[in-house]
Scaffold this motif. Structure first.
Motif, short mmCIF file in Angstrom:
data_model
loop_
_atom_site.label_atom_id
_atom_site.label_comp_id
_atom_site.label_asym_id
_atom_site.label_seq_id
_atom_site.Cartn_x
_atom_site.Cartn_y
_atom_site.Cartn_z
N PHE A 152 -41.19 -97.28 80.24
CA PHE A 152 -40.67 -97.48 78.89
C PHE A 152 -39.36 -98.26 78.84
O PHE A 152 -38.93 -98.66 77.76
N LYS A 199 -45.11 -88.79 75.82
CA LYS A 199 -44.71 -90.13 75.39
C LYS A 199 -45.89 -91.10 75.44
O LYS A 199 -46.05 -91.94 74.55
N GLY A 234 -39.20 -102.19 79.97
CA GLY A 234 -40.19 -101.48 80.76
C GLY A 234 -41.47 -102.28 80.88
O GLY A 234 -41.64 -103.34 80.28
N GLU A 253 -40.36 -92.94 84.07
CA GLU A 253 -40.09 -93.15 82.65
C GLU A 253 -39.39 -94.48 82.40
O GLU A 253 -39.75 -95.24 81.50
N LEU A 277 -44.32 -101.67 79.67
CA LEU A 277 -45.04 -101.80 78.41
C LEU A 277 -44.63 -103.05 77.67
O LEU A 277 -45.47 -103.82 77.18
N GLU A 278 -43.32 -103.30 77.58
CA GLU A 278 -42.86 -104.49 76.86
C GLU A 278 -43.19 -105.76 77.62
O GLU A 278 -43.47 -106.81 77.01
N PHE A 289 -42.93 -96.32 70.83
CA PHE A 289 -42.20 -95.51 71.81
C PHE A 289 -40.72 -95.84 71.70
O PHE A 289 -40.32 -96.79 71.00
N ARG A 309 -37.22 -96.48 74.13
CA ARG A 309 -36.68 -96.64 75.48
C ARG A 309 -35.78 -95.45 75.81
O ARG A 309 -35.24 -94.80 74.91
N PHE A 327 -47.73 -93.16 72.29
CA PHE A 327 -47.95 -94.61 72.29
C PHE A 327 -49.42 -94.93 72.02
O PHE A 327 -49.74 -95.87 71.28
#
Length: 516
Positions: A277, A319, A294, A273, A296-297, A329, A331, A323
């Motif tokens: 994230f 989660k 994370g 996780e 994703l960013e 989402f 953090r 998304f």
């Protein structure tokens, strides 16, 4: 201060320069002659200050043959030394420099760890203390040329050694200064070559398509790659799911943006996780004060590749689903909403539809991920492309080892063709690299093909795939019944084993002519 004098290559010019420095009481600690065409002199003058240098510049340039003088940060040898240290430090495999007395002169950090000493303790250590039955100086004297893929034992572990002699231009053996020894673990050499090749090749060119089935998969992938929708890639281990995902990313409008990968298999839920994230400031004990971004960013605008998505925990599935639905989402440990534009490509070794039927994977997430889907067939279903694939990997292996392309003997190919390949293409590549490293006299024989569990009888033996689906299924059903009828003495017992009535079993045994 270090200075570079750009000058003509003439007799006596170095003497004229040094005389000028002597006249002004400037000490020269080190000097080097270099430049692209031998037209520069580098001098290290510790007590030369900038004010003196500015005053002497005109006097330097007044010397016949001097074109200019300037300050430099490093001497050429210092730069080479720093670059070499940085390069060797970045290498994961051990590299050692050995003199002709058999002593270690220098080593990188990986080599020091292998020997069990600090890097500064390496110089002067005898190589024979760590390498069994191996006289490197004698080998270098006798060969006087590069040796690749020599099997050696270092502290009990087997390595393949590349040996590069340090030799002057002429062939006089007395001019040998030693050798550079590069060690590669024999059990990981195929993996290393696999990773190197993945970095060298890009896009769909990195996927070898000698099989009709793989060529069809690549054609489908080329059509799907530009579409900005989630993509699900199914296939067994070693079939090249990540390779295909990277190719699809590079062929998409996001190809210039980052691609980040996360292997969900084996990661604890909390770790997965935070990796995916990120987390906010002070999210938990031991967290960074400023928080953490994370994947994703870090992938914003690009593609996120999730391998082993079937092992994602139920909470993370929720989660990820959210998304995919709205791009948002939170953090871990934060109430702030983050919205991003990221394409998601997932890979799995299992059939997600079956997991959904058993309640082990969210069906709504499955439908979100399965907008586009590709299935990579296992190697055992692509044996029509095996000759081309084998030839390709033999060529790759021989180039990496630095030997001539070996011949594959008929017995070796028969052994390859009869194997089931549980590790698929990656296993084939590793096996062939090992075979090339073991091959003698330019030929890969059957004994060089080392396959785990080779020769173990397959559960249902071999049966033909000719004919219609009904014919194939009939032959398979007959093989099942023949095998299990030996273990179950009655139709009732066999019926209970297979979950059908004893009447059905009796009829099928009669139809197939199977007697107990």
């Amino acid at each position: 201060m270090r200075i570079k004098v750009h000058c003509q290559n003439r007799i006596g010019i170095l003497r004229d320069i040094l005389e000028l420095l002597v006249d002004y009481g400037i000490n020269v600690r080190r000097g080097e002659v270099g430049g692209d065409h031998g037209n520069a002199i580098y001098l290290h003058c510790p007590n030369l200050i900038n004010l003196q240098f500015q005053a002497l510049r005109a006097k330097f340039e007044a010397i016949a043959g001097v074109f200019g003088v300037k300050r430099v940060g490093l001497m050429p040898s210092e730069r080479r030394h720093m670059e070499l240290n940085a390069l060797l430090g970045a290498l994961e495999f051990p590299v050692l420099s050995i003199d002709m007395a058999g002593s270690i002169v220098a080593a990188n950090r990986s080599a020091a760890q292998l020997l069990g000493v600090r890097v500064d303790e390496v110089p002067g250590l005898p190589l024979s203390r760590y390498v069994e039955d191996f006289d490197l100086p004698a080998l270098v004297r006798s060969n006087k040329s590069r040796v690749n893929g020599l099997r050696v034992q270092v502290r009990g572990d087997v390595f393949l050694a590349d040996i590069a002699p340090l030799q002057m231009e002429h062939d006089d053996s007395e001019a040998l200064a030693g050798a550079v020894l590069t060690l590669h673990r024999a059990d990981r050499i195929g993996e290393r070559i696999y990773n190197v090749r993945k970095q060298e090749l890009r896009g769909f060119d990195s996927i070898f398509q000698s099989s009709r089935s793989m060529a069809a998969v690549v054609r489908e992938a080329r059509r799907m790659a530009p579409l900005d929708a989630p993509l699900l890639i199914e296939g067994e281990t070693g079939t090249g799911k990540e390779l295909l995902a990277r190719a699809c990313h590079l062929a998409s409008p996001r190809g210039q943006a980052p691609l980040m990968a996360l292997n969900c298999a084996g990661l604890p839920e909390s770790r997965a996780e935070t990796e995916l994230f990120g987390y906010g400031p002070g999210a938990f004990e031991g967290a960074r004060a400023e928080g953490k971004l994370g994947l994703l960013e870090l992938t914003a605008g690009g593609t996120l590749f999730l391998d082993g998505v079937d092992e994602m925990s139920p909470r993370l599935q929720v989660k990820l689903l959210r998304f995919l639905q709205d791009g948002g989402f939170r953090r871990v440990g934060s109430d702030d909403e983050v919205y991003l534009d990221v394409r998601v490509i997932c890979a799995t070794q299992l059939d997600l539809s079956e997991l959904c039927a058993r309640g082990e994977f969210r069906q709504d997430l499955y439908h979100r991920l399965n907008v586009l889907s590709l299935h990579i067939p296992p190697l055992r279903e692509c044996l029509d492309g095996l000759p081309g694939l084998v030839e390709h990997f033999l060529d790759q292996a021989s180039r990496q080892i630095g030997c001539a392309l070996p011949r594959l003997m008929p017995g070796a190919f028969e052994k390859l063709a009869a194997y089931q390949w549980p590790g698929n293409v990656r296993q084939l590549e590793n096996v062939l690299f090992q075979a090339v490293s073991l091959a003698e006299e330019g030929a890969v024989n059957a004994e060089h093909i080392r396959l785990p569990d080779y020769g173990v009888r397959q559960p249902l033996g071999e049966f033909s795939l000719d004919g219609s689906l009904a014919d194939i299924v009939g032959r398979f059903e007959k093989a099942v019944l023949e095998r299990l009828a030996l273990e179950h003495p009655s139709s009732r017992a066999l019926g209970r084993r297979l979950g059908v009535s004893h009447t059905t079993i009796a009829n099928k045994l009669r139809d197939y002519g199977i007697s107990r």
